[in-house]
Design a protein around this motif. Structure first.
Motif, PDB file in Angstrom:
ATOM      1  N   GLN A   1      27.517  49.653  10.748  1.00  0.00           N
ATOM      2  CA  GLN A   1      28.684  48.807  10.870  1.00  0.00           C
ATOM      3  C   GLN A   1      28.855  48.356   9.678  1.00  0.00           C
ATOM      4  O   GLN A   1      29.884  47.457   9.343  1.00  0.00           O
ATOM      5  CB  GLN A   1      28.376  47.930  11.887  1.00  0.00           C
ATOM      6  N   THR A   2      28.374  48.784   8.595  1.00  0.00           N
ATOM      7  CA  THR A   2      28.519  48.400   7.165  1.00  0.00           C
ATOM      8  C   THR A   2      29.591  48.853   6.508  1.00  0.00           C
ATOM      9  O   THR A   2      29.719  50.253   6.698  1.00  0.00           O
ATOM     10  CB  THR A   2      27.190  48.534   6.150  1.00  0.00           C
ATOM     11  N   VAL A   3      30.651  48.220   5.943  1.00  0.00           N
ATOM     12  CA  VAL A   3      31.890  48.984   5.328  1.00  0.00           C
ATOM     13  C   VAL A   3      31.327  48.946   3.778  1.00  0.00           C
ATOM     14  O   VAL A   3      31.455  48.037   2.973  1.00  0.00           O
ATOM     15  CB  VAL A   3      32.872  47.895   5.225  1.00  0.00           C
ATOM     16  N   ASN A   4      30.850  50.276   3.412  1.00  0.00           N
ATOM     17  CA  ASN A   4      30.117  50.243   2.340  1.00  0.00           C
ATOM     18  C   ASN A   4      29.835  51.825   1.995  1.00  0.00           C
ATOM     19  O   ASN A   4      29.918  52.530   2.890  1.00  0.00           O
ATOM     20  CB  ASN A   4      28.994  49.486   2.024  1.00  0.00           C
ATOM     21  N   ALA A   5      29.462  52.394   0.750  1.00  0.00           N
ATOM     22  CA  ALA A   5      28.991  53.512   0.658  1.00  0.00           C
ATOM     23  C   ALA A   5      27.869  53.355  -0.419  1.00  0.00           C
ATOM     24  O   ALA A   5      27.876  52.471  -1.463  1.00  0.00           O
ATOM     25  CB  ALA A   5      30.116  54.391   0.380  1.00  0.00           C
ATOM     26  N   SER A   6      26.920  54.452  -0.689  1.00  0.00           N
ATOM     27  CA  SER A   6      26.077  53.999  -1.700  1.00  0.00           C
ATOM     28  C   SER A   6      25.459  55.550  -2.305  1.00  0.00           C
ATOM     29  O   SER A   6      25.432  56.343  -1.506  1.00  0.00           O
ATOM     30  CB  SER A   6      24.806  53.351  -1.188  1.00  0.00           C
ATOM     31  N   TYR A   7      24.824  55.431  -3.347  1.00  0.00           N
ATOM     32  CA  TYR A   7      23.841  56.508  -4.092  1.00  0.00           C
ATOM     33  C   TYR A   7      22.491  55.770  -4.318  1.00  0.00           C
ATOM     34  O   TYR A   7      22.374  54.917  -4.871  1.00  0.00           O
ATOM     35  CB  TYR A   7      24.519  57.177  -5.303  1.00  0.00           C
TER      36      TYR A   7
ATOM     37  N   GLY B   1      38.168  60.841  -0.550  1.00  0.00           N
ATOM     38  CA  GLY B   1      37.563  61.718  -1.443  1.00  0.00           C
ATOM     39  C   GLY B   1      37.043  61.159  -2.694  1.00  0.00           C
ATOM     40  O   GLY B   1      36.010  61.510  -3.356  1.00  0.00           O
ATOM     41  N   ALA B   2      37.875  60.346  -3.236  1.00  0.00           N
ATOM     42  CA  ALA B   2      37.537  59.602  -4.475  1.00  0.00           C
ATOM     43  C   ALA B   2      36.210  58.667  -4.259  1.00  0.00           C
ATOM     44  O   ALA B   2      35.219  58.623  -5.091  1.00  0.00           O
ATOM     45  CB  ALA B   2      38.601  58.581  -5.148  1.00  0.00           C
ATOM     46  N   VAL B   3      35.957  58.216  -3.103  1.00  0.00           N
ATOM     47  CA  VAL B   3      34.683  57.271  -2.827  1.00  0.00           C
ATOM     48  C   VAL B   3      33.477  58.325  -2.697  1.00  0.00           C
ATOM     49  O   VAL B   3      32.492  58.085  -3.317  1.00  0.00           O
ATOM     50  CB  VAL B   3      34.875  56.742  -1.407  1.00  0.00           C
ATOM     51  N   ILE B   4      33.739  59.519  -2.277  1.00  0.00           N
ATOM     52  CA  ILE B   4      32.540  60.492  -2.301  1.00  0.00           C
ATOM     53  C   ILE B   4      32.338  60.875  -3.822  1.00  0.00           C
ATOM     54  O   ILE B   4      31.101  60.956  -4.334  1.00  0.00           O
ATOM     55  CB  ILE B   4      32.835  61.731  -1.281  1.00  0.00           C
ATOM     56  N   GLY B   5      33.308  61.167  -4.594  1.00  0.00           N
ATOM     57  CA  GLY B   5      33.163  61.376  -5.844  1.00  0.00           C
ATOM     58  C   GLY B   5      32.349  60.489  -6.527  1.00  0.00           C
ATOM     59  O   GLY B   5      31.951  60.797  -7.397  1.00  0.00           O
ATOM     60  N   HIS B   6      32.877  59.139  -6.167  1.00  0.00           N
ATOM     61  CA  HIS B   6      32.207  58.043  -6.839  1.00  0.00           C
ATOM     62  C   HIS B   6      30.810  58.011  -6.403  1.00  0.00           C
ATOM     63  O   HIS B   6      30.002  57.883  -7.741  1.00  0.00           O
ATOM     64  CB  HIS B   6      32.977  56.670  -6.482  1.00  0.00           C
ATOM     65  N   GLU B   7      30.297  58.158  -5.496  1.00  0.00           N
ATOM     66  CA  GLU B   7      28.930  57.785  -5.000  1.00  0.00           C
ATOM     67  C   GLU B   7      28.138  59.460  -5.842  1.00  0.00           C
ATOM     68  O   GLU B   7      27.002  59.134  -6.176  1.00  0.00           O
ATOM     69  CB  GLU B   7      28.602  58.195  -3.634  1.00  0.00           C
ATOM     70  N   MET B   8      28.727  60.661  -5.649  1.00  0.00           N
ATOM     71  CA  MET B   8      28.220  61.650  -6.479  1.00  0.00           C
ATOM     72  C   MET B   8      27.985  61.255  -7.665  1.00  0.00           C
ATOM     73  O   MET B   8      27.027  61.529  -8.374  1.00  0.00           O
ATOM     74  CB  MET B   8      28.973  62.990  -6.172  1.00  0.00           C
ATOM     75  N   GLY B   9      29.074  60.695  -8.279  1.00  0.00           N
ATOM     76  CA  GLY B   9      29.032  60.523  -9.654  1.00  0.00           C
ATOM     77  C   GLY B   9      28.090  59.521 -10.172  1.00  0.00           C
ATOM     78  O   GLY B   9      27.530  59.462 -11.383  1.00  0.00           O
ATOM     79  N   HIS B  10      27.469  58.595  -9.310  1.00  0.00           N
ATOM     80  CA  HIS B  10      26.366  57.843  -9.588  1.00  0.00           C
ATOM     81  C   HIS B  10      25.080  58.763 -10.088  1.00  0.00           C
ATOM     82  O   HIS B  10      24.175  58.128 -10.912  1.00  0.00           O
ATOM     83  CB  HIS B  10      25.978  56.703  -8.549  1.00  0.00           C
ATOM     84  N   GLY B  11      25.005  59.775  -9.491  1.00  0.00           N
ATOM     85  CA  GLY B  11      23.931  60.686 -10.034  1.00  0.00           C
ATOM     86  C   GLY B  11      23.918  61.277 -11.337  1.00  0.00           C
ATOM     87  O   GLY B  11      22.864  61.469 -11.613  1.00  0.00           O
TER      88      GLY B  11
END
Length: 678
Positions: A471-477, A510-520
């Motif tokens: 239920q968290t509105v977030n994403a992370s790496y 799409g950009a959120v996914i790209g952002h989290e991948m980008g943290h790698g």
């Protein structure tokens, strides 16, 4: 990075563009006709003058921040919806009832106890009196340090620790030692050019009021002493941008070295009280601070330490203590510090406390109702689309050598996505929750969570564990496990809508996914390899070229003025800015690939490329109070939402072409000053 869901249709893979016919006959998008709020635009502003206002200026001008919020935007709206959904689930759970010791009983009784303010008021300070008496009876600084070290203790100390995966051996949990002990957010609120005298004075008055409400005599003098102690502690703390440096904050020490570093601290007794008495090794994040902080603690008058421990114990439990204390805590932390006019409703605060105490028990019910099972598979497909696009971008890089590219592609291939909800749910059977005991429930929940983490010292790491609830509105790496996580609650409009135009979805989720991948591959994530091990795996020339690019990006953001005289800290926010820069670049590349060489239809006069960038801007449109913005600049590694809207697009040639941005426009960056990392 940081949508709540109704009973939305399941996400689908956004790899096929709509035709004009499909766009007019498809099921209606949740926002507008094709997923974007056209009415929120201000088309009197040119995109090259202020893209954020062009995309959302009317919304900004006609929207007000709710009185119980410090900011408002897409994220906050969706968090509000998520809270409402959880309140509904709690009501349903309560109505059904649950056997004693079941998660259903724990959820219902924790919530009921938290909202029962009459019972809290009737008990007064009774529930916390045993702790206050123990603090008052402490014979010396060492005894207070031991009280502070107990699992879940609300008593602070300038030196703290926890158990987490070893960054150089991610398969094992290790002890991590760090500085702490401040009441205001971080060092910059006490010392340096960003410290505000009126805020410091307000904090001192607040400490005095809290002590007075608890019956502490001579509260004004003791508050002055508490502030003096925290000023000394703050002076030894590292700056936020220094704490980002993963290699510099990885300092292995033996137990003997730790004790030699800070001989004035009662390490043996405190570690034993914290259930990690057997620890023979620790990773010290701030080695040059630990010794001085231990000395400050041992040399501070015992009366001051007791007042300090009393104040923080009251502050950290104010929500489950009499209303006068709760109101005073909000008066400083809500109104003075963040400019929030009104306290949040009790039921919503109860949800926040419940999510903190047993978030996965709530999340299990939430995910079952609000996240269809097939959504996880469809999101995984979308992640794979972005992985393909990222691989193509890495292969085409002109600044990275072949050997480093090969290792980067290996890391990309090893990214593990976690979608929606955990495959294995947390067991809360050892947590006792009693109806009518709000304070006790809060303390037992804190102790349960602290023990759960601490007892893992030396054990094999659990790579199935989630760091966020569904239920968290977030994403992370997570760099140590090389994983990206997207909870169920963020997989909703405006981030993703299966009935929206694909361009908008690519610009959003799409950009959120790209952002989290980008943290790698940001300036810190890139310090770990594909297995999550902190080590050098780049060629030296690659490091130099990468640093040249990231230095340019840091300078760009440091030039952004958030408030008069207050600029964004481009170094502190660098990792997130790299994530946005690369994430949007890769999402755009993935969108273009999805078109299979064709052009997307024009919808309402907007081309596919324009809709992609509008989708990005819609996610980041927002309002924030000035006081809260100051706190965000000092404490948040993300740039403010406005600069997240305009910062990345200025580096993309496709944005200039899409909107006809000219050299004379204020947002124009000459090609040689644009940063293209991934």
């Amino acid at each position: 990075m940081v949508a709540a869901c109704g009973t939305a249709a399941a996400p689908v893979v956004i790899d096929t563009p709509m035709t004009v016919e499909q766009a007019t006959t498809a099921a209606k998008a949740r926002i507008g006709a094709w997923g974007f709020d056209i009415g929120g635009m201000d088309r009197s502003v040119l995109p090259g003058v202020d893209f954020a206002k062009y995309a959302g200026g009317t919304w900004q001008a006609t929207t007000k921040i709710p009185g119980d919020r410090t900011r408002w935007g897409a994220f906050d709206e969706l968090r509000e919806q998520a809270d409402v959904h959880v309140i509904e689930l709690v009501a349903e759970t309560t109505a059904k009832g649950g056997a004693k010791g079941s998660d259903e009983q724990r959820i219902a009784d924790f919530y009921a106890s938290f909202v029962d303010t009459a019972a809290i008021e009737a008990k007064g300070l009774g529930p916390i009196q045993p702790l206050l008496a123990e603090i008052n009876g402490a014979r010396d600084a060492a005894a207070l340090a031991v009280i502070a070290a107990r699992p879940g203790s609300p008593v602070p100390s300038p030196i703290g620790w926890g158990v987490s995966p070893d960054q150089k051996n991610p398969d094992i949990y290790v002890l991590n030692v760090n500085h702490g002990g401040l009441g205001m957010p971080n060092r910059t609120f006490y010392v340096g050019k960003t410290a505000k005298p009126e805020q410091i004075a307000g904090y001192k008055a607040h400490v005095a009021k809290m002590l007075s409400l608890a019956g502490v005599v001579d509260s004004d003098r003791k508050a002055e002493a508490v502030l003096g102690l925290e000023m000394k502690i703050a002076e030894k703390h590292w700056l936020p941008e220094q704490l980002r440096e993963r290699d510099k904050t990885y300092n292995p020490k033996t137990r003997a070295e730790l004790k030699a570093m800070a001989p004035a601290y009662p390490w043996d007794a405190a570690l034993e009280a914290s259930l990690v008495g057997a620890a023979d090794r620790a990773i010290v994040r701030t080695p040059d601070a630990i010794g001085p902080l231990a000395k400050i603690w041992s040399e501070t008058p015992l009366e001051t330490l007791k007042a300090y421990a009393t104040y923080h114990s009251l502050r950290r439990n104010a929500e489950v203590l009499p209303k006068a204390l709760d109101n005073e805590a909000f008066a400083f932390y809500g109104k003075t510090l963040n400019g929030q006019p009104e306290q949040r409703a009790r039921d919503k605060r109860a949800i926040a406390a419940l999510n903190s105490a047993m978030g996965e028990a709530v999340g299990k019910v939430y995910a079952a109702k609000h996240f269809p099972a097939d959504s996880k598979a469809k999101m995984l497909d979308l992640v794979e689309n972005m992985r393909i696009a990222y691989a193509q971008r890495i292969k085409a890089l002109s600044w990275m050598s072949a050997g480093t590219k090969e290792r980067a592609l290996e890391k990309l291939a090893l990214f593990k996505p976690k979608i929606g909800y955990p495959d294995k749910w947390r067991d809360y059977s050892a947590m006792t929750i009693e109806k009518g005991d709000a304070y006790g429930n809060t303390q037992r929940a804190a102790e349960f969570e602290a023990k759960r983490r601490l007892v893992r010292l030396g054990q094999k790491t659990d790579r199935t564990e989630w760091g966020m609830t569904p239920q968290t509105v977030n994403a992370s790496y997570n760099s140590v496990f090389n994983e990206i996580t997207f909870p169920a609650a963020i997989l909703q409009p405006p981030f993703f809508d299966p009935n929206a135009d694909p361009a908008v979805n690519y610009g959003g989720i799409g950009a959120v996914i790209g952002h989290e991948m980008g943290h790698g591959f940001d300036d810190q994530g890139a310090k770990s390899d594909g297995m999550g091990v902190l080590r050098d795996w780049w060629g030296p020339d690659d490091v130099a070229r990468f640093k040249g690019l990231t230095d340019m990006l840091a300078e760009q953001y440091s030039a952004f003025e958030a408030l008069p005289g207050l600029n964004v800290n481009g170094r502190f926010t660098l990792g997130e800015n790299i994530g946005d820069n690369g994430g949007l670049q890769v999402a755009y590349a993935a969108y273009r690939l999805s078109l299979n060489g064709k052009e997307a239809p024009v919808l309402d006069g907007f081309t596919g490329d324009q809709r992609f960038f509008l989708g990005w801007a819609q996610v980041w449109r927002g309002l924030v109070r000035d006081e809260a913005l100051r706190v965000l600049i000092a404490t948040d590694s993300h740039s403010p939402a406005y600069f997240r809207t305009i910062g990345p697009v200025r580096n993309m040639e496709s944005w200039y072409q899409a909107f006809g941005v000219k050299e004379t426009d204020p947002s124009y960056l000459p090609p040689e000053k644009r940063v293209l990392i991934w």
